[in-house]
Scaffold this active site. Structure first.
Site, mmCIF file in Angstrom:
data_model
loop_
_atom_site.group_PDB
_atom_site.id
_atom_site.type_symbol
_atom_site.label_atom_id
_atom_site.label_comp_id
_atom_site.label_asym_id
_atom_site.label_seq_id
_atom_site.Cartn_x
_atom_site.Cartn_y
_atom_site.Cartn_z
ATOM 1 N N SER A 10 0.817 -1.215 0.000
ATOM 2 C CA SER A 10 0.000 0.000 0.000
ATOM 3 C C SER A 10 0.850 1.263 0.000
ATOM 4 O O SER A 10 1.819 1.394 0.758
ATOM 5 C CB SER A 10 -0.924 0.005 1.223
ATOM 6 O OG SER A 10 -1.647 1.224 1.293
ATOM 7 N N SER A 13 -0.632 4.120 0.727
ATOM 8 C CA SER A 13 -1.381 5.058 1.564
ATOM 9 C C SER A 13 -0.534 5.724 2.638
ATOM 10 O O SER A 13 -0.678 6.937 2.868
ATOM 11 C CB SER A 13 -2.587 4.347 2.191
ATOM 12 O OG SER A 13 -3.539 4.008 1.206
ATOM 13 N N LYS A 27 -13.821 -3.898 2.644
ATOM 14 C CA LYS A 27 -14.722 -2.773 2.392
ATOM 15 C C LYS A 27 -16.174 -3.063 2.755
ATOM 16 O O LYS A 27 -16.883 -2.178 3.238
ATOM 17 C CB LYS A 27 -14.591 -2.322 0.941
ATOM 18 C CG LYS A 27 -13.207 -1.764 0.618
ATOM 19 C CD LYS A 27 -13.095 -1.279 -0.805
ATOM 20 C CE LYS A 27 -11.692 -0.761 -1.106
ATOM 21 N NZ LYS A 27 -11.563 -0.240 -2.475
ATOM 22 N N ASN A 38 -14.364 2.482 2.248
ATOM 23 C CA ASN A 38 -12.896 2.438 2.268
ATOM 24 C C ASN A 38 -12.315 3.423 3.276
ATOM 25 O O ASN A 38 -11.100 3.556 3.383
ATOM 26 C CB ASN A 38 -12.320 2.700 0.872
ATOM 27 C CG ASN A 38 -12.423 4.152 0.458
ATOM 28 O OD1 ASN A 38 -13.345 4.865 0.888
ATOM 29 N ND2 ASN A 38 -11.499 4.616 -0.362
ATOM 30 N N GLY A 52 -14.993 -6.007 -16.119
ATOM 31 C CA GLY A 52 -14.924 -6.739 -14.869
ATOM 32 C C GLY A 52 -16.137 -6.467 -14.006
ATOM 33 O O GLY A 52 -16.787 -5.422 -14.122
ATOM 34 N N ALA A 53 -16.444 -7.411 -13.116
ATOM 35 C CA ALA A 53 -17.610 -7.274 -12.235
ATOM 36 C C ALA A 53 -17.219 -7.563 -10.794
ATOM 37 O O ALA A 53 -17.976 -8.160 -10.035
ATOM 38 C CB ALA A 53 -18.729 -8.209 -12.683
ATOM 39 N N GLY A 54 -16.021 -7.127 -10.413
ATOM 40 C CA GLY A 54 -15.522 -7.379 -9.073
ATOM 41 C C GLY A 54 -15.905 -6.299 -8.089
ATOM 42 O O GLY A 54 -16.868 -5.542 -8.288
ATOM 43 N N ARG A 103 -16.584 -11.877 -17.441
ATOM 44 C CA ARG A 103 -16.471 -13.277 -17.854
ATOM 45 C C ARG A 103 -17.770 -14.025 -17.591
ATOM 46 O O ARG A 103 -18.128 -14.941 -18.326
ATOM 47 C CB ARG A 103 -15.308 -13.956 -17.112
ATOM 48 C CG ARG A 103 -13.942 -13.361 -17.443
ATOM 49 C CD ARG A 103 -12.822 -14.219 -16.866
ATOM 50 N NE ARG A 103 -11.522 -13.576 -17.003
ATOM 51 C CZ ARG A 103 -10.805 -13.566 -18.118
ATOM 52 N NH1 ARG A 103 -11.265 -14.153 -19.216
ATOM 53 N NH2 ARG A 103 -9.620 -12.959 -18.153
ATOM 54 N N ARG A 104 -18.450 -13.648 -16.525
ATOM 55 C CA ARG A 104 -19.733 -14.270 -16.177
ATOM 56 C C ARG A 104 -20.804 -13.177 -16.166
ATOM 57 O O ARG A 104 -20.938 -12.447 -15.194
ATOM 58 C CB ARG A 104 -19.655 -14.945 -14.808
ATOM 59 C CG ARG A 104 -18.651 -16.084 -14.722
ATOM 60 C CD ARG A 104 -18.642 -16.729 -13.330
ATOM 61 N NE ARG A 104 -18.345 -15.763 -12.283
ATOM 62 C CZ ARG A 104 -19.229 -15.296 -11.413
ATOM 63 N NH1 ARG A 104 -20.508 -15.662 -11.479
ATOM 64 N NH2 ARG A 104 -18.862 -14.433 -10.482
#
Length: 285
Positions: A25, A27, A75, A96, A134-136, A159-160
């Site tokens: 990180s 941060s 998160k 976050n 992406g669907a994350g 992908r799905r």
């Protein structure tokens, strides 16, 4: 409508970023630069905390602690722990940033604002048609960011395609049409902005050529290994790829606002100087 709890008194001088993994990180570097300019003697560290340990670790914090930055996989757990949520956290279900007050933790999602600021920094003020790859975990924040920039349609390529279903419901709440697609059959796109939320190192092979064919701005949330294969393909096709460092920088500025004032809306004293110092800390000249 239930009344929102009042903002308790801000406490402590200790801050940290938690996640698993967290050693990479940036941060601590960002926040140290900010507090140096602001002249506040706060201590910002990092700690590896997994999802199973989160609740216990949070409960164990004493009044020396002012707030936390949260990265994956914390998160959603952070959102569940918060006494209040800002609008972006409520929409995405992701926090976050936790501000620790005498009343309890208050949750914020600064990833959305970080994305919006990054896109605007590239000269794009309005995005009527956007696309997400992406669907994350970051996808909901990307969708809210594109909506704040005016999107009325957002293609989500995954992908799905079934993973996009929850985002369709969020789109309905936001008043934006969410269209699912997969990487092998992604339709031609006139998207002004594409946000890639794929894991670092993802190689889409021949599918990347089709996605990059129409150019435009690519915001790839990856920043640790740059350029990504997708960014290289995008640039070769004539588009503009930018890394996730901009998002990281701008979401951190909003976090600093929260830790200083309790709000993402109140600008810092001499914020341009703070931003410049933070940018230098992670990007150099």
């Amino acid at each position: 409508m239930p009344r929102q709890p009042r903002l308790g008194m801000l406490i402590g001088t200790k801050l940290a970023v938690w996640g698993d993994p967290v050693a990479h990180s940036l941060s601590p570097r960002l926040h140290a630069a900010a507090y140096g300019v602001l002249g506040v003697p706060w201590d910002y560290s990092r700690r590896q905390v997994g999802e199973a340990q989160f609740d216990g670790a949070l409960t164990a914090l004493d009044e020396e602690w002012r707030g936390l930055s949260l990265t994956m996989p914390l998160k959603r757990a952070a959102a569940a722990s918060a006494l209040t949520l800002d609008d972006r956290a409520r929409l995405t279900g992701a926090v976050n940033t936790l501000l620790l007050t005498t009343d309890g933790p208050r949750g914020f999602n600064t990833d959305v604002g970080g994305l919006v600021a990054t896109i605007r920094e590239q000269g794009v003020e309005e995005v009527p048609f956007g696309r997400i790859l992406g669907a994350g975990a970051t996808t909901a924040s990307a969708l809210v960011a594109l909506t704040e920039l005016g999107a009325r349609r957002v293609d989500v390529v995954a992908r799905r395609p079934e993973a996009v279903v929850p985002l369709i419901g969020l789109g309905e709440a936001l008043g934006v049409e969410v269209v699912p697609a997969d990487f092998t059959m992604a339709p031609p796109s006139g998207a002004t902005v594409t946000i890639a939320t794929l894991p670092g190192g993802t190689d889409l092979g021949a599918a990347a050529d089709g996605l990059a064919a129409h150019g435009g701005l690519l915001v790839d949330v990856v920043y640790g290994s740059w350029p990504t294969p997708l960014a290289t393909t995008w640039q070769r096709a004539g588009g503009l790829p930018v890394s996730g460092l901009g998002m990281l920088l701008h979401q951190a500025v909003l976090q600093v606002r929260v830790f200083v004032s309790g709000s993402t809306e109140i600008e810092l004293d001499d914020e341009p100087a703070v931003l410049a110092a933070m940018r230098e800390a992670v990007m150099g000249d």
